[in-house]
Design a protein around this motif. Structure first.
Motif, PDB file in Angstrom:
ATOM      1  N   ASN A  54      -5.525 -12.166   6.982  1.00  0.00           N
ATOM      2  CA  ASN A  54      -5.940 -11.003   6.190  1.00  0.00           C
ATOM      3  C   ASN A  54      -7.115 -11.325   5.282  1.00  0.00           C
ATOM      4  O   ASN A  54      -7.989 -10.488   5.074  1.00  0.00           O
ATOM      5  CB  ASN A  54      -4.753 -10.450   5.397  1.00  0.00           C
ATOM      6  N   ALA A  55      -7.175 -12.539   4.751  1.00  0.00           N
ATOM      7  CA  ALA A  55      -8.295 -12.923   3.879  1.00  0.00           C
ATOM      8  C   ALA A  55      -9.614 -12.919   4.648  1.00  0.00           C
ATOM      9  O   ALA A  55     -10.630 -12.425   4.144  1.00  0.00           O
ATOM     10  CB  ALA A  55      -8.042 -14.290   3.261  1.00  0.00           C
ATOM     11  N   ALA A  58     -10.601  -9.446   5.343  1.00  0.00           N
ATOM     12  CA  ALA A  58     -11.125  -8.850   4.111  1.00  0.00           C
ATOM     13  C   ALA A  58     -12.594  -9.238   3.916  1.00  0.00           C
ATOM     14  O   ALA A  58     -13.414  -8.411   3.493  1.00  0.00           O
ATOM     15  CB  ALA A  58     -10.289  -9.292   2.907  1.00  0.00           C
ATOM     16  N   SER A 104      -8.643 -11.187  -1.884  1.00  0.00           N
ATOM     17  CA  SER A 104      -7.856 -10.177  -1.172  1.00  0.00           C
ATOM     18  C   SER A 104      -6.383 -10.310  -1.513  1.00  0.00           C
ATOM     19  O   SER A 104      -5.915 -11.368  -1.940  1.00  0.00           O
ATOM     20  CB  SER A 104      -8.074 -10.306   0.340  1.00  0.00           C
ATOM     21  N   TYR A 134     -12.978  -7.322  -4.547  1.00  0.00           N
ATOM     22  CA  TYR A 134     -11.527  -7.400  -4.396  1.00  0.00           C
ATOM     23  C   TYR A 134     -11.133  -6.451  -3.273  1.00  0.00           C
ATOM     24  O   TYR A 134     -11.635  -5.320  -3.202  1.00  0.00           O
ATOM     25  CB  TYR A 134     -10.870  -7.012  -5.725  1.00  0.00           C
ATOM     26  N   VAL A 135     -10.264  -6.908  -2.390  1.00  0.00           N
ATOM     27  CA  VAL A 135      -9.881  -6.111  -1.227  1.00  0.00           C
ATOM     28  C   VAL A 135      -8.361  -6.036  -1.137  1.00  0.00           C
ATOM     29  O   VAL A 135      -7.677  -7.063  -1.168  1.00  0.00           O
ATOM     30  CB  VAL A 135     -10.441  -6.731   0.080  1.00  0.00           C
ATOM     31  N   CYS A 137      -5.474  -5.323   1.377  1.00  0.00           N
ATOM     32  CA  CYS A 137      -5.218  -5.279   2.814  1.00  0.00           C
ATOM     33  C   CYS A 137      -4.034  -4.347   3.044  1.00  0.00           C
ATOM     34  O   CYS A 137      -2.885  -4.699   2.761  1.00  0.00           O
ATOM     35  CB  CYS A 137      -4.908  -6.675   3.340  1.00  0.00           C
ATOM     36  N   PHE A 143      -8.738  -1.732   4.986  1.00  0.00           N
ATOM     37  CA  PHE A 143      -9.103  -2.607   3.877  1.00  0.00           C
ATOM     38  C   PHE A 143      -9.820  -1.789   2.816  1.00  0.00           C
ATOM     39  O   PHE A 143     -10.875  -1.215   3.072  1.00  0.00           O
ATOM     40  CB  PHE A 143      -9.991  -3.757   4.388  1.00  0.00           C
ATOM     41  N   VAL A 145     -11.988  -1.741  -0.360  1.00  0.00           N
ATOM     42  CA  VAL A 145     -12.935  -2.661  -0.976  1.00  0.00           C
ATOM     43  C   VAL A 145     -13.274  -2.162  -2.381  1.00  0.00           C
ATOM     44  O   VAL A 145     -13.691  -1.014  -2.560  1.00  0.00           O
ATOM     45  CB  VAL A 145     -14.222  -2.772  -0.121  1.00  0.00           C
TER      46      VAL A 145
END
Length: 178
Positions: A54-55, A58, A104, A134-135, A137, A143, A145
């Motif tokens: 996920n990172a 992101a 994220s 910063y995201v 998820c 995503f 943002v």
């Protein structure tokens, strides 16, 4: 609390990119899982893989946000580093030289502890001038943002995870008014 602003919502349905990101997450975890277990992050390897997956997605979401808004930058770094040679450079660098740190968080974590992210205490001085994106998820490869500002202008809070307090700084966020 640090105020942030939602700037885009990106859906990533590209199966090839998802597969590349999963392969990256698995390979990256192989080189760093011992370090993460030692520093108290987690001993759950599948969680480490999911978090890394996920990172990196992101990072791609922020990359797509930059491109959609007429900017340009290099693609996210998906090179696999040995644990002691891990890259601590900016996640993305805009063509004007602006360095971005992408932080994220999974939706279930937001629901548990609020909008927040952690940084390594020792890394703050070298990263304080970077702008933070910063995201969140969300499920279904969505995503959200958010634009935060420079890390040096953000207020640190006490880490809610007792095991991590000695080594990590916590930043808690709130959505600002438009």
């Amino acid at each position: 609390m640090n105020q942030i602003k939602l700037v885009n919502e990106i859906t990533i349905n590209d199966k090839e990119l998802q597969d590349r990101c999963m392969k990256f997450a698995i390979e990256c975890t192989k080189t760093t899982s011992e370090f993460n277990i030692r520093n108290g992050s987690t001993s759950n390897v599948s969680k480490l893989i999911n978090d890394r997956y996920n990172a990196v997605l992101a990072e791609w979401a922020v990359y797509f946000h930059v491109i959609q808004n007429g900017g340009s930058c290099q693609e996210p770094d998906m090179e696999i580093y040995e644990a002691k040679q891990k890259s601590h450079g900016a996640d993305l660098v805009l063509t004007d030289g602006t360095e971005l740190s992408i932080k994220s968080q999974l939706r279930d974590s937001v629901n548990r502890v609020g909008m927040s992210f952690l940084t390594m205490k020792w890394a703050f001085n070298s990263q304080k001038h970077r702008r933070v994106m910063y995201v969140i998820c969300e499920p279904n490869n969505v995503f959200k943002v958010y634009k935060c500002g420079a890390l040096k202008d953000m207020i640190k809070g006490e880490c809610k995870y007792e095991k991590a307090r000695a080594t990590k700084d916590a930043f808690y966020l709130t959505i600002g008014r438009n």
